[in-house]
Design a protein around this motif. Structure first.
Motif, short mmCIF file in Angstrom:
data_model
loop_
_atom_site.label_atom_id
_atom_site.label_comp_id
_atom_site.label_asym_id
_atom_site.label_seq_id
_atom_site.Cartn_x
_atom_site.Cartn_y
_atom_site.Cartn_z
N ASN A 37 0.57 14.13 -8.17
CA ASN A 37 0.12 14.06 -6.61
C ASN A 37 -1.39 14.05 -6.43
N ILE A 38 -2.08 13.34 -7.17
CA ILE A 38 -3.54 13.05 -7.14
C ILE A 38 -3.94 11.52 -7.12
N SER A 39 -5.04 11.01 -6.59
CA SER A 39 -4.98 9.55 -6.49
C SER A 39 -5.58 9.21 -7.91
N SER A 40 -5.37 7.99 -8.23
CA SER A 40 -5.58 7.54 -9.61
C SER A 40 -7.11 7.77 -10.02
N LYS A 41 -7.67 7.04 -9.21
CA LYS A 41 -9.27 7.28 -9.35
C LYS A 41 -9.69 8.77 -9.62
N ALA A 82 -0.65 9.76 -11.95
CA ALA A 82 -1.37 10.32 -10.75
C ALA A 82 -0.32 10.70 -9.80
N GLU A 83 0.59 9.84 -9.82
CA GLU A 83 1.82 10.02 -8.68
C GLU A 83 2.54 11.36 -9.15
N GLY A 140 -1.19 5.32 -13.30
CA GLY A 140 -0.63 5.58 -11.88
C GLY A 140 0.47 6.33 -12.08
#
Length: 195
Positions: free
Chosen positions: A113-117, A109-110, A106
């Motif tokens: 700037n992208i979703s974790s998934k 991802a943060e 996470g």
């Protein structure tokens, strides 16, 4: 120990994103066999500066392997559909810069700037590893390096790698390396050199 002198760091070793092997060509095989034969002969002949000569042969071996691996990596890059998305290069850079302080998927991802998934899916598709595996592997590489090359305590290494609890770090290391940090040091690291 000599990775900076022979430029093999990130090529032969400590690259969690590329396969950890080199395909040996016929020409390279001859070179490797020649160097290995020289090393065997030197081991049988305990003369002045034997250690230094063996280190020199090892460097020649590593440089040859590094050159071969670089050629193979360049060939892989020239294949059309093998280009990885820029986000994955950014991920590699982010892990390299932050693995001591950011340990969760996470976090990255943060940071990107992208979703974790979405990041997890890209990681699995291109590296065939989960994002957590990539982060863990980078931490373990650094821990092994510290255990091998220094006499720092496990607690000091754990703290430098962002772990406040030495016991948690030891369990993490054992889970990922199949051996405790102390046993690793005693069998391959600094501890073995002192024995």
């Amino acid at each position: 120990m000599h990775q900076k002198q022979v430029s093999c760091n990130g090529v032969l070793f400590n690259n969690i994103y590329q396969p950890p092997y080199v395909q040996v060509t016929e020409h390279a095989s001859q070179t490797f066999n020649l160097v290995i034969d020289q090393m065997k002969a030197e081991i049988q002949n305990a003369e002045l500066a034997q250690y230094e000569l063996l280190i020199s042969y090892l460097k020649i071996f590593l440089i040859t392997a590094s050159r071969l691996k670089r050629e193979q990596l360049e060939e892989m890059k020239s294949v059309p559909d093998s280009k990885e998305p820029i986000i994955l290069q950014n991920l590699k850079d982010a892990i390299e810069l932050n693995f001591k302080t950011k340990h969760s998927a996470g976090n990255y991802a943060e940071l990107l700037n992208i979703s974790s998934k979405a990041l997890a899916k890209l990681s699995k598709n291109y590296f065939n590893k989960t994002l957590t595996d990539l982060i863990s592997e980078r931490i373990i590489i650094e821990a092994k390096r510290e255990l091998y090359l220094t006499n720092k305590t496990v607690k000091e290494i754990a703290y430098e790698l962002g772990y406040d609890d030495e016991h948690y770090f030891s369990r993490f290391f054992k889970t990922n390396a199949d051996v405790s940090p102390q046993i690793y040091r005693e069998t391959v690291g600094f501890g073995k050199m002192e024995a």
